[in-house]
Design a protein around this motif. Structure first.
Motif, PDB file in Angstrom:
ATOM      1  N   ARG A   1       7.872 -11.276  29.081  1.00 52.34           N
ATOM      2  CA  ARG A   1       7.974 -12.110  27.862  1.00 52.34           C
ATOM      3  C   ARG A   1       7.728 -13.572  28.190  1.00 52.34           C
ATOM      4  O   ARG A   1       7.037 -14.289  27.480  1.00 52.34           O
ATOM      5  CB  ARG A   1       9.372 -11.986  27.240  1.00 52.34           C
ATOM      6  CG  ARG A   1       9.565 -10.748  26.420  1.00 52.34           C
ATOM      7  CD  ARG A   1      10.878 -10.818  25.682  1.00 52.34           C
ATOM      8  NE  ARG A   1      10.804 -11.638  24.467  1.00 52.34           N
ATOM      9  CZ  ARG A   1      11.866 -12.016  23.765  1.00 52.34           C
ATOM     10  NH1 ARG A   1      13.063 -11.675  24.151  1.00 52.34           N
ATOM     11  NH2 ARG A   1      11.718 -12.741  22.674  1.00 52.34           N
TER      12      ARG A   1
ATOM     13  N   GLY B   1      14.429 -20.276  24.800  1.00 57.17           N
ATOM     14  CA  GLY B   1      15.651 -19.980  24.030  1.00 57.17           C
ATOM     15  C   GLY B   1      15.318 -19.754  22.561  1.00 57.17           C
ATOM     16  O   GLY B   1      15.860 -18.843  21.922  1.00 57.17           O
ATOM     17  N   ASN B   2      14.378 -20.550  22.047  1.00 58.76           N
ATOM     18  CA  ASN B   2      14.000 -20.430  20.635  1.00 58.76           C
ATOM     19  C   ASN B   2      13.356 -19.085  20.308  1.00 58.76           C
ATOM     20  O   ASN B   2      13.423 -18.630  19.170  1.00 58.76           O
ATOM     21  CB  ASN B   2      13.010 -21.542  20.243  1.00 58.76           C
ATOM     22  CG  ASN B   2      13.689 -22.903  20.201  1.00 58.76           C
ATOM     23  OD1 ASN B   2      14.911 -22.993  20.214  1.00 58.76           O
ATOM     24  ND2 ASN B   2      12.893 -23.957  20.172  1.00 58.76           N
ATOM     25  N   ILE B   3      12.703 -18.454  21.315  1.00 61.30           N
ATOM     26  CA  ILE B   3      12.111 -17.140  21.020  1.00 61.30           C
ATOM     27  C   ILE B   3      13.047 -16.010  21.459  1.00 61.30           C
ATOM     28  O   ILE B   3      12.659 -14.851  21.515  1.00 61.30           O
ATOM     29  CB  ILE B   3      10.705 -16.950  21.645  1.00 61.30           C
ATOM     30  CG1 ILE B   3      10.747 -17.047  23.176  1.00 61.30           C
ATOM     31  CG2 ILE B   3       9.711 -17.948  21.053  1.00 61.30           C
ATOM     32  CD1 ILE B   3       9.601 -16.320  23.858  1.00 61.30           C
ATOM     33  N   GLY B   4      14.258 -16.362  21.835  1.00 62.02           N
ATOM     34  CA  GLY B   4      15.265 -15.323  22.090  1.00 62.02           C
ATOM     35  C   GLY B   4      15.414 -14.894  23.530  1.00 62.02           C
ATOM     36  O   GLY B   4      16.043 -13.877  23.806  1.00 62.02           O
ATOM     37  N   VAL B   5      14.842 -15.658  24.456  1.00 57.06           N
ATOM     38  CA  VAL B   5      15.072 -15.364  25.879  1.00 57.06           C
ATOM     39  C   VAL B   5      16.359 -16.081  26.291  1.00 57.06           C
ATOM     40  O   VAL B   5      16.426 -17.307  26.194  1.00 57.06           O
ATOM     41  CB  VAL B   5      13.885 -15.842  26.755  1.00 57.06           C
ATOM     42  CG1 VAL B   5      14.201 -15.648  28.232  1.00 57.06           C
ATOM     43  CG2 VAL B   5      12.608 -15.103  26.380  1.00 57.06           C
ATOM     44  N   PRO B   6      17.386 -15.345  26.721  1.00 55.34           N
ATOM     45  CA  PRO B   6      18.638 -16.002  27.090  1.00 55.34           C
ATOM     46  C   PRO B   6      18.485 -16.789  28.392  1.00 55.34           C
ATOM     47  O   PRO B   6      17.954 -16.256  29.380  1.00 55.34           O
ATOM     48  CB  PRO B   6      19.617 -14.839  27.263  1.00 55.34           C
ATOM     49  CG  PRO B   6      18.773 -13.651  27.572  1.00 55.34           C
ATOM     50  CD  PRO B   6      17.442 -13.874  26.919  1.00 55.34           C
ATOM     51  N   THR B   7      18.908 -18.042  28.408  1.00 60.25           N
ATOM     52  CA  THR B   7      18.786 -18.871  29.614  1.00 60.25           C
ATOM     53  C   THR B   7      20.108 -19.576  29.910  1.00 60.25           C
ATOM     54  O   THR B   7      20.988 -19.654  29.056  1.00 60.25           O
ATOM     55  CB  THR B   7      17.689 -19.955  29.472  1.00 60.25           C
ATOM     56  OG1 THR B   7      18.232 -21.087  28.793  1.00 60.25           O
ATOM     57  CG2 THR B   7      16.469 -19.443  28.729  1.00 60.25           C
TER      58      THR B   7
ATOM     59  N   GLU C   1      15.622  -5.255  32.934  1.00 63.42           N
ATOM     60  CA  GLU C   1      15.806  -6.427  32.091  1.00 63.42           C
ATOM     61  C   GLU C   1      15.054  -7.640  32.651  1.00 63.42           C
ATOM     62  O   GLU C   1      14.420  -8.389  31.910  1.00 63.42           O
ATOM     63  CB  GLU C   1      17.301  -6.725  31.990  1.00 63.42           C
ATOM     64  CG  GLU C   1      17.647  -7.474  30.748  1.00 63.42           C
ATOM     65  CD  GLU C   1      19.091  -7.197  30.330  1.00 63.42           C
ATOM     66  OE1 GLU C   1      19.732  -8.139  29.901  1.00 63.42           O
ATOM     67  OE2 GLU C   1      19.538  -6.042  30.479  1.00 63.42           O
TER      68      GLU C   1
END
Ligand code: TMP
Length: 260
Positions: A157, A62-68, A150
């Motif tokens: 990633r 989440g911190n690197i922008g991967v939506p979870t 996606e």
């Protein structure tokens, strides 16, 4: 107190209705299965460890922008998550040959693959989760083309990030499985990472000894499953000296079991 409503029970987790609409509670069991549940067992304390490991990994992603789907951990075995519509595809990412690819294609386990491979499996227990191609996924409408892109982009990633994370603690990320879900906003949906990331769905090998620190210990009757999962948690800094209650619980359990 009224018992909360169970939404779904899987092989390793149970989903309960969450406190707010659009949320669920994900409960991690100690149950372990392999080979499409032909082999069943219990790994004592696994649920506690996977809850903690998955919390850690999803938070970093989440911190690197991967939506979870992860919102927050609630207690030793439960986390609050966003409710999603699960895409019925297991996305497997492989860096090193092991497991089914070695068996199917006769590639020696442990051989570094010349490039990372993404595979798709259709989630259907009755069919034994068969491997499918993007053609099948699109043909049968299990995911749309943009969703497939996606998921593949996110899988790469996640692989790059996790390979580095684990390499930093002396662990080789051999392969892993991801699941994704849709969240709907009126007529539009987007894809987010769902399920869990833990030694249940990853192959994690010690970089120097090649010792297996994952569910293959259970699949292959090697023993030492709890210790292996604990070692992963320890290396990720999740079991510090002075231990939190989940660790204490595991420690107490181990002492009782070993009579020490
Ligand atoms: P495989 O070599 O058996 O195809 O597994 C590849 C990776 O995917 C491995 O890390 C284990 C994980 N996996 C699951 O999490 N669930 C499954 O049902 C399967 C078949 C594999």
């Amino acid at each position: 107190m009224a018992r909360r409503r169970q939404i779904y029970e899987g092989k390793a987790k149970i989903l309960y209705e969450g406190p707010e609409p659009g949320t669920l509670i994900q409960y991690f069991k100690d149950d372990a299965t392999a080979f499409n549940a032909q082999k069943k067992g219990t790994i004592n304390g696994k649920g506690v460890l996977n809850n903690r490991i998955s919390e850690h990994v999803f938070t970093l992603l989440g911190n690197i922008g991967v939506p979870t789907h992860f919102i927050r951990r609630l207690n030793m075995r439960e986390q609050l998550i966003r409710q999603v519509e699960i895409v019925p595809i297991e996305v497997v990412v492989r860096n090193v040959a092991a497991g089914s690819i070695s068996k199917r294609l006769g590639i020696e386990e442990g051989q570094q693959l010349p490039r990372t491979i993404i595979e798709y499996y259709y989630k259907d227990d009755a069919l034994g989760d068969p491997m499918v191609s993007d053609e099948h996924i699109l043909c049968f409408g299990w995911a749309a083309q943009d969703e497939l892109h996606e998921m593949a982009d996110m899988a790469i990633r996640v692989n790059d990030f996790l390979s580095g994370l684990f390499a930093g603690v002396g662990i080789r990320l051999v392969d892993f499985k991801l699941e994704f879900g849709r969240i709907w906003d009126n007529d539009f949906s987007r894809i987010i990472l769902a399920d869990e990331i833990s030694p249940d769905g990853c192959r994690l090998w010690d970089m120097t000894t090649n010792e297996k620190l994952d569910k293959d210990r259970f699949r292959r009757d090697m023993g030492g499953e709890v210790e292996a999962y604990q070692e992963v948690a320890r290396r990720l800094g999740l079991m510090p000296e002075g231990a939190d209650s989940s660790v204490l619980d595991l420690e107490v359990h181990r002492k009782l079991r070993d009579g020490k």
